[in-house]
Scaffold this motif. Structure first.
Motif, PDB file in Angstrom:
ATOM      1  N   GLY A  44       0.814  -1.215   0.000  1.00  0.00           N
ATOM      2  CA  GLY A  44       0.000   0.000   0.000  1.00  0.00           C
ATOM      3  C   GLY A  44       0.840   1.254   0.000  1.00  0.00           C
ATOM      4  N   VAL A  45       1.872   1.279   0.822  1.00  0.00           N
ATOM      5  CA  VAL A  45       2.776   2.439   0.886  1.00  0.00           C
ATOM      6  C   VAL A  45       3.488   2.622  -0.447  1.00  0.00           C
ATOM      7  CG1 VAL A  45       4.901   3.313   1.943  1.00  0.00           C
ATOM      8  CG2 VAL A  45       3.088   2.361   3.393  1.00  0.00           C
ATOM      9  N   ALA A  46       3.931   1.504  -1.037  1.00  0.00           N
ATOM     10  CA  ALA A  46       4.643   1.575  -2.319  1.00  0.00           C
ATOM     11  C   ALA A  46       3.745   2.065  -3.455  1.00  0.00           C
ATOM     12  CB  ALA A  46       5.219   0.206  -2.658  1.00  0.00           C
ATOM     13  N   SER A  47       2.429   1.900  -3.286  1.00  0.00           N
ATOM     14  CA  SER A  47       1.474   2.269  -4.344  1.00  0.00           C
ATOM     15  C   SER A  47       0.935   3.688  -4.200  1.00  0.00           C
ATOM     16  CB  SER A  47       0.294   1.287  -4.336  1.00  0.00           C
ATOM     17  OG  SER A  47       0.731  -0.028  -4.548  1.00  0.00           O
ATOM     18  N   THR A  48       1.350   4.396  -3.151  1.00  0.00           N
ATOM     19  CA  THR A  48       0.806   5.732  -2.888  1.00  0.00           C
ATOM     20  C   THR A  48       1.915   6.740  -2.627  1.00  0.00           C
ATOM     21  OG1 THR A  48       0.570   5.095  -0.553  1.00  0.00           O
ATOM     22  CG2 THR A  48      -1.388   4.903  -1.954  1.00  0.00           C
ATOM     23  N   LYS A  49       1.508   8.007  -2.641  1.00  0.00           N
ATOM     24  CA  LYS A  49       2.404   9.116  -2.308  1.00  0.00           C
ATOM     25  C   LYS A  49       1.931   9.737  -0.998  1.00  0.00           C
ATOM     26  CE  LYS A  49       3.071  10.194  -7.221  1.00  0.00           C
ATOM     27  NZ  LYS A  49       2.869  11.225  -8.280  1.00  0.00           N
ATOM     28  N   PRO A  50       2.771  10.556  -0.350  1.00  0.00           N
ATOM     29  CA  PRO A  50       2.333  11.222   0.882  1.00  0.00           C
ATOM     30  C   PRO A  50       0.991  11.927   0.697  1.00  0.00           C
ATOM     31  CG  PRO A  50       4.672  11.537   0.592  1.00  0.00           C
ATOM     32  CD  PRO A  50       4.183  10.854  -0.665  1.00  0.00           C
ATOM     33  N   GLY A  51       0.083  11.716   1.654  1.00  0.00           N
ATOM     34  CA  GLY A  51      -1.239  12.332   1.593  1.00  0.00           C
ATOM     35  C   GLY A  51      -2.280  11.466   0.925  1.00  0.00           C
ATOM     36  N   GLU A  52      -1.857  10.407   0.238  1.00  0.00           N
ATOM     37  CA  GLU A  52      -2.797   9.522  -0.443  1.00  0.00           C
ATOM     38  C   GLU A  52      -3.160   8.337   0.450  1.00  0.00           C
ATOM     39  OE1 GLU A  52      -1.445  10.351  -5.082  1.00  0.00           O
ATOM     40  OE2 GLU A  52      -0.869   8.469  -4.111  1.00  0.00           O
ATOM     41  N   TYR A  53      -4.252   7.673   0.094  1.00  0.00           N
ATOM     42  CA  TYR A  53      -4.761   6.555   0.887  1.00  0.00           C
ATOM     43  C   TYR A  53      -4.749   5.247   0.099  1.00  0.00           C
ATOM     44  CZ  TYR A  53      -6.661   9.913   4.285  1.00  0.00           C
ATOM     45  OH  TYR A  53      -6.806  10.895   5.228  1.00  0.00           O
ATOM     46  N   TYR A  54      -4.746   4.159   0.849  1.00  0.00           N
ATOM     47  CA  TYR A  54      -4.977   2.833   0.286  1.00  0.00           C
ATOM     48  C   TYR A  54      -5.878   2.078   1.255  1.00  0.00           C
ATOM     49  CZ  TYR A  54      -1.150   1.547   3.515  1.00  0.00           C
ATOM     50  OH  TYR A  54      -0.353   1.375   4.622  1.00  0.00           O
ATOM     51  N   ILE A  55      -6.504   0.992   0.778  1.00  0.00           N
ATOM     52  CA  ILE A  55      -7.446   0.230   1.596  1.00  0.00           C
ATOM     53  C   ILE A  55      -6.995  -1.228   1.691  1.00  0.00           C
ATOM     54  CG2 ILE A  55      -9.849  -0.486   1.903  1.00  0.00           C
ATOM     55  CD1 ILE A  55     -10.697   1.893   0.237  1.00  0.00           C
ATOM     56  N   ILE A  56      -7.086  -1.786   2.894  1.00  0.00           N
ATOM     57  CA  ILE A  56      -6.730  -3.179   3.144  1.00  0.00           C
ATOM     58  C   ILE A  56      -7.979  -3.965   3.543  1.00  0.00           C
ATOM     59  CG2 ILE A  56      -5.332  -4.766   4.529  1.00  0.00           C
ATOM     60  CD1 ILE A  56      -3.683  -2.871   2.756  1.00  0.00           C
ATOM     61  N   PHE A  57      -8.143  -5.125   2.938  1.00  0.00           N
ATOM     62  CA  PHE A  57      -9.222  -6.046   3.300  1.00  0.00           C
ATOM     63  C   PHE A  57      -8.636  -7.419   3.634  1.00  0.00           C
ATOM     64  CE2 PHE A  57     -11.328  -3.116   0.317  1.00  0.00           C
ATOM     65  CZ  PHE A  57     -12.462  -2.766   1.039  1.00  0.00           C
ATOM     66  N   GLU A  58      -9.330  -8.149   4.494  1.00  0.00           N
ATOM     67  CA  GLU A  58      -9.072  -9.573   4.629  1.00  0.00           C
ATOM     68  C   GLU A  58     -10.074 -10.295   3.747  1.00  0.00           C
ATOM     69  OE1 GLU A  58      -9.159 -10.258   8.861  1.00  0.00           O
ATOM     70  OE2 GLU A  58      -7.095  -9.543   9.115  1.00  0.00           O
ATOM     71  N   ASP A  59      -9.766 -11.522   3.344  1.00  0.00           N
ATOM     72  CA  ASP A  59     -10.557 -12.162   2.289  1.00  0.00           C
ATOM     73  C   ASP A  59     -11.940 -12.631   2.716  1.00  0.00           C
ATOM     74  OD1 ASP A  59      -9.944 -14.389   3.785  1.00  0.00           O
ATOM     75  OD2 ASP A  59      -8.802 -15.418   2.210  1.00  0.00           O
ATOM     76  N   ASP A  60     -12.263 -12.489   4.005  1.00  0.00           N
ATOM     77  CA  ASP A  60     -13.616 -12.851   4.436  1.00  0.00           C
ATOM     78  C   ASP A  60     -14.506 -11.628   4.611  1.00  0.00           C
ATOM     79  OD1 ASP A  60     -12.082 -12.036   6.595  1.00  0.00           O
ATOM     80  OD2 ASP A  60     -13.085 -13.327   8.041  1.00  0.00           O
TER      81      ASP A  60
END
Length: 262
Positions: free
Chosen positions: A92-108
């Motif tokens: 997630g960090v590698a896919s974004t720049k400072p100030g941007e967001y990413y979302i994490i889910f578990e598969d259930d």
């Protein structure tokens, strides 16, 4: 007569234009994706083929750019969970720049049926979440209302009559579905890598960061856990009524006046 014909023609053209504008607006709303397409990831063990299919069927219609992050199998479930969340947050960090967001889910993860929200409404809620400036926004928390440390969210964030965001200070968490700002993702990773946090639930150790950072929870919860096998806790199976995956009972939270109005 000619004047009437001209007026009728103009009205007909205006009607067609209005319909086209409405349909275009409706289509844009239905296909809305937050600016830049917020990166979304889900954690999934290679052996959990069924969960992979369910996760993609649930999440990809909402987040077309969804990516899978291979889970980490460990003899101690909570340790595999910790390592997997470190790994996916690094993505997630590698896919974004400072100030941007990413979302994490578990598969259930599953859409919260009690929220009665369409795909476009969920995406709109995600967009509003990204506009809060918060370090992290929980899209799910476990149903332990008497244990949560929660206060009203900042007034500049909750602009409607009914608060949409509450601030979390500790007590309850969940790694099921959460939205992270780039800078805070680095803090999460560093926290989980501390020697004293090895072999511990991430749901417990990230609380250390919450009082000094802005961590919000969205009301209603956008996602819930799915009943079935569990590899991250102390049980091997969870029912829908299990507090770990049940919907949150907001009205039972003590000492938060705005929740008592529900």
């Amino acid at each position: 007569m000619k004047t009437i014909v001209k007026i009728s023609g103009i009205l007909a053209i205006a009607t067609v234009i209005a319909v086209l504008i409405y349909r275009n607006k409706e289509q844009e709303e239905e296909e809305y994706i937050p600016p830049g397409g917020i990166p979304a990831f889900y954690i999934n063990l290679d052996k959990d083929v069924k969960n992979k299919k369910q996760a993609e069927n649930t999440l990809k219609p909402i987040f077309p750019n969804l990516k899978r992050s291979a889970g980490i199998l460990h003899s101690v479930g909570r340790e595999g969970c910790r390592l997997a969340h470190i790994k996916v947050n690094e993505s997630g960090v590698a896919s974004t720049k400072p100030g941007e967001y990413y979302i994490i889910f578990e598969d259930d993860s599953r859409v919260n049926p009690n929220a009665n929200m369409t795909k476009s409404q969920i995406l709109a809620a995600v967009k509003r979440s990204s506009e809060t400036g918060a370090d992290m926004i929980m899209l799910n928390i476990q149903n332990f209302p008497y244990d949560v440390e929660m206060i009203d969210g900042p007034k500049n964030i909750n602009k409607g009559k009914t608060p949409e965001f509450y601030r979390l200070l500790g007590g309850v968490g969940s790694g099921l579905a959460y939205m992270v700002k780039h800078e805070f993702g680095k803090k999460l990773i560093a926290n989980w890598k501390l020697p004293q946090n090895h072999m511990k639930h991430i749901d417990m150790t990230w609380h250390d960061l919450w009082p000094s950072n802005l961590v919000l929870v969205h009301k209603p919860l956008l996602f819930l856990g799915r009943a079935g096998p569990s590899t991250t806790g102390d049980v091997t199976w969870r029912n829908e009524s299990d507090p770990e995956i049940d919907d949150f009972q907001w009205n039972l939270v003590p000492d938060v006046p705005s929740l008592k109005k529900i």
